[in-house]
Enzyme design. Structure first.
Site, PDB file in Angstrom:
ATOM      1  N   ASP A 177       0.856  -1.190   0.000  1.00 46.72           N
ATOM      2  CA  ASP A 177       0.000   0.000   0.000  1.00 46.72           C
ATOM      3  C   ASP A 177       0.892   1.240   0.000  1.00 46.72           C
ATOM      4  O   ASP A 177       2.118   1.140  -0.031  1.00 46.72           O
ATOM      5  CB  ASP A 177      -0.943  -0.004   1.219  1.00 46.72           C
ATOM      6  CG  ASP A 177      -2.273   0.704   0.934  1.00 46.72           C
ATOM      7  OD1 ASP A 177      -2.252   1.753   0.271  1.00 46.72           O
ATOM      8  OD2 ASP A 177      -3.326   0.218   1.387  1.00 46.72           O
ATOM      9  N   GLY A 224       4.314   1.459  -1.932  1.00 48.17           N
ATOM     10  CA  GLY A 224       4.354   1.843  -3.333  1.00 48.17           C
ATOM     11  C   GLY A 224       2.997   2.329  -3.789  1.00 48.17           C
ATOM     12  O   GLY A 224       2.041   2.376  -3.005  1.00 48.17           O
ATOM     13  N   ASP A 225       2.920   2.679  -5.063  1.00 45.96           N
ATOM     14  CA  ASP A 225       1.689   3.163  -5.690  1.00 45.96           C
ATOM     15  C   ASP A 225       1.331   2.181  -6.796  1.00 45.96           C
ATOM     16  O   ASP A 225       2.095   1.996  -7.733  1.00 45.96           O
ATOM     17  CB  ASP A 225       1.923   4.562  -6.270  1.00 45.96           C
ATOM     18  CG  ASP A 225       0.667   5.175  -6.888  1.00 45.96           C
ATOM     19  OD1 ASP A 225      -0.154   4.426  -7.455  1.00 45.96           O
ATOM     20  OD2 ASP A 225       0.529   6.413  -6.835  1.00 45.96           O
ATOM     21  N   PHE A 226       0.166   1.521  -6.670  1.00 42.82           N
ATOM     22  CA  PHE A 226      -0.129   0.443  -7.623  1.00 42.82           C
ATOM     23  C   PHE A 226      -0.375   0.923  -9.050  1.00 42.82           C
ATOM     24  O   PHE A 226      -0.412   0.120  -9.974  1.00 42.82           O
ATOM     25  CB  PHE A 226      -1.233  -0.504  -7.136  1.00 42.82           C
ATOM     26  CG  PHE A 226      -2.523   0.126  -6.663  1.00 42.82           C
ATOM     27  CD1 PHE A 226      -3.214   1.038  -7.421  1.00 42.82           C
ATOM     28  CD2 PHE A 226      -3.062  -0.247  -5.427  1.00 42.82           C
ATOM     29  CE1 PHE A 226      -4.415   1.585  -6.988  1.00 42.82           C
ATOM     30  CE2 PHE A 226      -4.266   0.294  -4.973  1.00 42.82           C
ATOM     31  CZ  PHE A 226      -4.945   1.214  -5.764  1.00 42.82           C
ATOM     32  N   HIS A 231     -13.431  -1.346  -7.277  1.00 44.24           N
ATOM     33  CA  HIS A 231     -14.648  -0.529  -7.409  1.00 44.24           C
ATOM     34  C   HIS A 231     -14.387   0.967  -7.275  1.00 44.24           C
ATOM     35  O   HIS A 231     -15.259   1.776  -7.580  1.00 44.24           O
ATOM     36  CB  HIS A 231     -15.736  -0.997  -6.428  1.00 44.24           C
ATOM     37  CG  HIS A 231     -15.537  -0.580  -4.997  1.00 44.24           C
ATOM     38  ND1 HIS A 231     -16.590  -0.522  -4.110  1.00 44.24           N
ATOM     39  CD2 HIS A 231     -14.433  -0.226  -4.298  1.00 44.24           C
ATOM     40  CE1 HIS A 231     -16.133  -0.145  -2.924  1.00 44.24           C
ATOM     41  NE2 HIS A 231     -14.840   0.049  -3.014  1.00 44.24           N
TER      42      HIS A 231
END
Length: 345
Positions: free
Chosen positions: A208, A234-236, A254
């Protein structure tokens, strides 16, 4: 005129739903004021509750007895002679001092979502979010992640809501052929903790944003699972996902529109080995779109909260999974309106 038919038809369901905000706001107010946390220490009289919550005489017993009638409080005696106590579910899930507390999500619903939903009509007409961004505020996740107190409330609230689903998945799905798992958008590492506790052979990664890392590490340490669970930041959307036999995403897809959903599914596909599995945990809408009312309303909530997010059916997901390259999918019901979709590479 068919008088028998007329006698059978009543407006009670219309009234129950149409006036449902009365019950909702009564419960949300009790949660916000900490009533159930006070009562978790033992039963209290109306006067004792009044003193603790600083309530006016006029509506004291109407408020408390409404909660009795709704099943959230228990009571012996009447009015001045009454002693109030928590129902079993409220004692477990609405006491702030218990790890099972799920009131964080209800507090957020009271403080944020309740007023925003008053603008549902505008959302349906404009297609635009009705939250803080409407008046120049930061997007929801940016605002939450920038404030540690809000972030903790959000994470603990979400973990309470998801606890039953995570436990069921960890216990009931056969993980025997998998050795590693990465939970994408892992928040407080709650899913990783349940997987590790129930499947001693698996090593997990909870992935995350950096702001979440200290909270996730606290949770992992509390369960003495530091040797089994790693916290990766991290940044997905920017970074590649850590490679693992299983990739999980709980209430992640969603939040995003179709294009971004496909990007995340493709990233998961790339991080998996052949026969690896992507597990999506969401309030999956039934294919006929007429049964899972909560899933449909969650999708309406995504209109309120996000620019493009929406909830989806198994058929919707199957199209995306096929486009990305997954060979087959199946659905597993978890608890309440929530299910898991398992897609195999």
């Amino acid at each position: 005129m068919n008088s028998t038919n007329e006698n059978q038809i009543t407006p009670s369901r219309i009234m129950e739903v149409g006036m449902g905000f009365w019950a909702s706001k009564t419960l949300l107010t009790a949660v916000k004021m900490g009533l159930f946390t006070h009562l978790a220490k033992g039963g209290l009289s109306g006067k004792e509750i009044q003193d603790k919550l600083k309530l006016h005489d006029r509506s004291l017993f109407d408020f408390l007895d409404t909660l009795v009638a709704l099943g959230f409080l228990q009571r012996s005696g009447l009015k001045e002679s009454a002693i109030y106590s928590n129902s079993e579910d409220c004692n477990l899930f609405l006491d702030k001092n218990k790890p099972s507390y799920m009131g964080g999500i209800l507090e957020m619903s009271n403080n944020r979502l309740y007023p925003f939903w008053n603008d549902l009509e505008e959302a349906l007409i404009t297609g635009k979010p009705q939250n803080e961004t409407k008046n120049g505020g930061k997007p929801i996740f940016e605002a939450i992640y920038a404030d540690e107190n809000k972030l903790r409330e959000f994470i603990y609230g979400m973990s309470g809501v998801q606890a039953g689903n995570f436990i069921k998945l960890a216990r009931d799905l056969d993980f025997s052929k998998y050795n590693t798992l990465c939970d994408v958008g892992g928040s407080g590492a709650d899913l990783s903790i349940q997987i590790a506790k129930n499947n001693p052979h698996i090593k997990c990664i909870s992935f995350d944003l950096p702001a979440v890392e200290p909270i996730a590490k606290e949770n992992v340490t509390r369960f003495d699972l530091n040797d089994r669970i790693e916290i990766h930041s991290g940044d997905f959307f920017v970074d590649e996902l850590p490679k693992a036999d299983v990739i999980t995403m709980g209430n992640i897809l969603h939040d995003w529109g179709t294009k971004d959903k496909l990007i995340l599914i493709k990233k998961a596909y790339n991080a998996l080995p052949k026969e690896g599995a992507l597990i999506i945990i969401e309030n999956i809408i039934d294919d006929e779109r007429n049964k899972n009312a909560f899933g449909l309303m969650m999708s309406l909530n995504m209109i309120i909260e996000t620019d493009e997010g929406y909830d989806f059916t198994l058929s919707d997901f199957n199209k995306w999974a096929k486009e990305v390259g997954f060979s087959n999918t199946r659905m597993m019901h978890l608890t309440g309106p929530t299910s898991a979709i398992i897609a195999v590479k």
